[in-house]
Design an enzyme around this catalytic site. Structure first.
Site, PDB file in Angstrom:
ATOM      1  CG  HIS A   9      -6.918   7.999   0.520  1.00 11.38           C
ATOM      2  ND1 HIS A   9      -7.312   6.705   0.264  1.00 11.38           N
ATOM      3  CD2 HIS A   9      -6.923   8.627  -0.689  1.00 11.38           C
ATOM      4  CE1 HIS A   9      -7.530   6.546  -1.028  1.00 11.38           C
ATOM      5  NE2 HIS A   9      -7.309   7.703  -1.627  1.00 11.38           N
TER       6      HIS A   9
ATOM      7  CB  CYS B 166       0.981   1.371   4.815  1.00  9.67           C
ATOM      8  SG  CYS B 166      -0.614   0.521   4.901  1.00  9.67           S
TER       9      CYS B 166
ATOM     10  CD  GLU C 283     -23.384  24.112  -2.815  1.00  8.67           C
ATOM     11  OE1 GLU C 283     -23.803  22.947  -2.793  1.00  8.67           O
ATOM     12  OE2 GLU C 283     -22.509  24.523  -2.031  1.00  8.67           O
TER      13      GLU C 283
ATOM     14  CG  HIS D  41      -4.192  -1.216   4.567  1.00  5.62           C
ATOM     15  ND1 HIS D  41      -3.809  -0.392   3.535  1.00  5.62           N
ATOM     16  CD2 HIS D  41      -4.870  -2.250   3.986  1.00  5.62           C
ATOM     17  CE1 HIS D  41      -4.218  -0.906   2.378  1.00  5.62           C
ATOM     18  NE2 HIS D  41      -4.881  -2.022   2.631  1.00  5.62           N
TER      19      HIS D  41
ATOM     20  CE  LYS E  42     -30.755   8.374  -7.984  1.00  5.21           C
ATOM     21  NZ  LYS E  42     -31.963   7.959  -8.721  1.00  5.21           N
TER      22      LYS E  42
ATOM     23  CB  CYS F 108      -0.928  -0.015   1.210  1.00  5.43           C
ATOM     24  SG  CYS F 108      -1.820   1.545   1.456  1.00  5.43           S
TER      25      CYS F 108
ATOM     26  CD  GLN G 284      -7.978  12.183  -4.660  1.00  5.86           C
ATOM     27  OE1 GLN G 284      -7.414  12.871  -5.508  1.00  5.86           O
ATOM     28  NE2 GLN G 284      -8.712  11.130  -4.989  1.00  5.86           N
TER      29      GLN G 284
ATOM     30  CG  HIS H 147     -22.915  18.530  -0.563  1.00  2.00           C
ATOM     31  ND1 HIS H 147     -24.279  18.734  -0.621  1.00  2.00           N
ATOM     32  CD2 HIS H 147     -22.344  19.729  -0.853  1.00  2.00           C
ATOM     33  CE1 HIS H 147     -24.520  19.997  -0.936  1.00  2.00           C
ATOM     34  NE2 HIS H 147     -23.358  20.630  -1.078  1.00  2.00           N
TER      35      HIS H 147
ATOM     36  CB  SER I 236      -7.364   3.787  -6.942  1.00  2.00           C
ATOM     37  OG  SER I 236      -6.712   4.860  -6.268  1.00  2.00           O
TER      38      SER I 236
ATOM     39  CG  ASN J  31     -14.133   9.891  -4.549  1.00  3.78           C
ATOM     40  OD1 ASN J  31     -15.166  10.519  -4.390  1.00  3.78           O
ATOM     41  ND2 ASN J  31     -13.235  10.227  -5.453  1.00  3.78           N
TER      42      ASN J  31
ATOM     43  CE1 TYR K 140     -38.131  12.599 -17.454  1.00  6.74           C
ATOM     44  CE2 TYR K 140     -37.068  12.999 -15.333  1.00  6.74           C
ATOM     45  CZ  TYR K 140     -38.010  13.335 -16.287  1.00  6.74           C
ATOM     46  OH  TYR K 140     -38.834  14.423 -16.084  1.00  6.74           O
ATOM     47  CD  GLU K 141     -31.955   9.084 -12.218  1.00  2.00           C
ATOM     48  OE1 GLU K 141     -32.077   9.076 -10.995  1.00  2.00           O
ATOM     49  OE2 GLU K 141     -31.579   8.108 -12.873  1.00  2.00           O
TER      50      GLU K 141
ATOM     51  CB  ALA L 179       3.090   5.820  -7.512  1.00  2.00           C
TER      52      ALA L 179
ATOM     53  CG  ASN M  77      -2.757  12.698  -6.254  1.00  2.00           C
ATOM     54  OD1 ASN M  77      -2.160  11.786  -6.810  1.00  2.00           O
ATOM     55  ND2 ASN M  77      -4.051  12.656  -6.001  1.00  2.00           N
TER      56      ASN M  77
ATOM     57  CG  HIS N 230      -4.331   3.404   4.065  1.00  2.00           C
ATOM     58  ND1 HIS N 230      -3.235   2.771   4.605  1.00  2.00           N
ATOM     59  CD2 HIS N 230      -4.594   4.445   4.895  1.00  2.00           C
ATOM     60  CE1 HIS N 230      -2.847   3.401   5.708  1.00  2.00           C
ATOM     61  NE2 HIS N 230      -3.667   4.433   5.896  1.00  2.00           N
TER      62      HIS N 230
ATOM     63  CG  HIS O 230     -19.445  22.667  -1.318  1.00  2.00           C
ATOM     64  ND1 HIS O 230     -20.586  22.525  -2.077  1.00  2.00           N
ATOM     65  CD2 HIS O 230     -18.463  22.005  -1.982  1.00  2.00           C
ATOM     66  CE1 HIS O 230     -20.309  21.792  -3.156  1.00  2.00           C
ATOM     67  NE2 HIS O 230     -19.026  21.479  -3.108  1.00  2.00           N
TER      68      HIS O 230
END
Length: 390
Positions: free
Chosen positions: A200, A55, A216, A121, A348, A52, A202, A335, A195, A187, A353-354, A61, A77, A198, A316
């Site tokens: 985290h 860790c 807004e 982790h 979902k 990872c 961003q 949010h 991805s 996320n 339609y959406e 990378a 990043n 662990h 926000h």
């Protein structure tokens, strides 16, 4: 409560944050499901994974080695969405031609960071105690403060930042330009494109004001102007606390609710109960209460379907650089957009339609809030562990 008939008929609800509408179809919750199902998430991750890149002590990378950190870690990043330095681009003059009308572009530079929430982790925000989540909030605040424009009114209330230097952070964690906005987000889960398991988040800083917070902010300014200097979300939080039916959890400083206009089945909005422009406005007690309500929301999510509940979450708040009016009209909120609909494996999709017309939901926000209110208490994984140890 909403008019009882709205529990049985299709209807539209207005979203004042965007000036848009959403279609609600409560009768569709009875339809059978034969579509795609997500794989259930396991809970067998190790405390430390040698492969990872998040860790402690592991190589990332780009070749840098993580320090042996004890709470949060911040680094630039390795695969940033925006560059700090790039070739200059100047848009062509608006000369009235079709090209100048339709083929518009502008250069965007910025800096992207990764923030780990804990060295372990296998721990998510849900597994962390509020006292540990406060450390994440402090890290967010440090980074936000370090990037504030010297001319921002927020500088007067911001505490001195610990960035740089700090052994908790990469040596490159500092701005080299004045950026307009900082988007802090997480996320969680493969269903949301994460991805690495662990835990985290961003942070993307850009020279532009992104679309969603810009929309807004314009709505906040309009409400402030038309309602005699009042703040939209302060008034809305007061209304929801009085009505109660969409409130999931509340403390002295914040309320977590399923908004009247929610698109996602179990969408939650955390709102400061009094006008707070950004992280820098919070007292130590308010940060503790923000940590508490984040813990309550994430634990209820996991308890709902007894799974690692996926979501996209984002803060926000006021722009890093903006006019006095923009800063004054800004209002701190968070949010949570989770995709799960019926179970740990049925999600979902925003399609058809959406995409072509307007967002649509089946379960009402009132029904979602009622279910989430009933999911408090001990985290289901801890209950299972206690039962196994007996």
């Amino acid at each position: 409560m909403p008019e009882p008939i709205l529990n049985d008929i299709s209807h539209r609800r207005y979203n004042p944050l965007r000036g848009s509408w959403i279609l609600v179809s409560p009768h569709r919750t009875k339809r059978p499901w034969q579509g795609q199902e997500e794989a259930a998430t396991g809970t067998t991750l190790p405390v430390h994974d040698p492969s990872c890149y998040l860790c402690p002590g592991n190589k990332r990378a780009a070749g840098d080695v993580n320090p042996q950190y004890e709470n949060t870690l911040v680094f630039v990043n390795d695969y940033s969405a925006v560059k700090e330095v790039q070739a200059d681009y100047k848009a062509a003059d608006r000369d009235g031609s079709l090209s100048s009308l339709f083929l518009q572009a502008e250069s965007v530079t910025g800096k992207c960071y990764v923030v780990t929430f804990a060295p372990s982790h296998k721990l998510t925000l849900t597994d962390l105690a509020p006292s540990e989540i406060v450390l994440v909030i402090n890290t967010w605040t440090d980074l936000y403060t370090a990037h504030l424009s010297p001319s921002s009114p927020l500088v007067k209330t911001a505490a001195p930042t610990t960035l740089p230097p700090s052994n908790r952070h990469d040596r490159n964690v500092h701005p080299n330009a004045q950026y307009r906005y900082m988007q802090i987000f997480e996320n969680k889960g493969a269903a949301m494109g994460c991805s690495n398991p662990h835990s985290h988040g961003q942070i993307w800083t850009t020279t532009s004001l992104p679309e969603e917070p810009a929309i807004e902010l314009e709505r906040f300014k309009k409400y402030h102007r038309e309602q005699g200097g009042c703040h939209m979300l302060e008034d809305y939080a007061k209304l929801e606390i009085e009505k109660e039916e969409r409130v999931v959890y509340a403390n002295a400083a914040f309320v977590a609710l399923c908004p009247w206009w929610a698109t996602w089945p179990f969408e939650i909005l955390i709102i400061a109960r009094q006008h707070r422009r950004a992280l820098t406005d919070f007292s130590l007690e308010e940060k503790d209460q923000l940590a508490e309500i984040i813990a309550e929301v994430t634990r209820r999510y996991d308890n709902l379907f007894e799974t690692q509940f996926p979501y996209s979450m984002g803060l926000h708040q006021a722009p890093l650089e903006g006019s006095d009016l923009e800063i004054e009209c800004s209002y701190f909120h968070i949010h949570f957009y989770p995709p799960l609909l019926r179970s740990a494996t049925v999600r979902k999709f925003l399609v058809g339609y959406e995409m072509m017309a307007e967002p649509q939901r089946d379960i009402t926000p009132e029904q979602a809030a009622e279910r989430l209110r009933g999911c408090g208490g001990v985290l289901y994984r801890k209950k299972m562990q206690e039962q196994q140890e007996r």
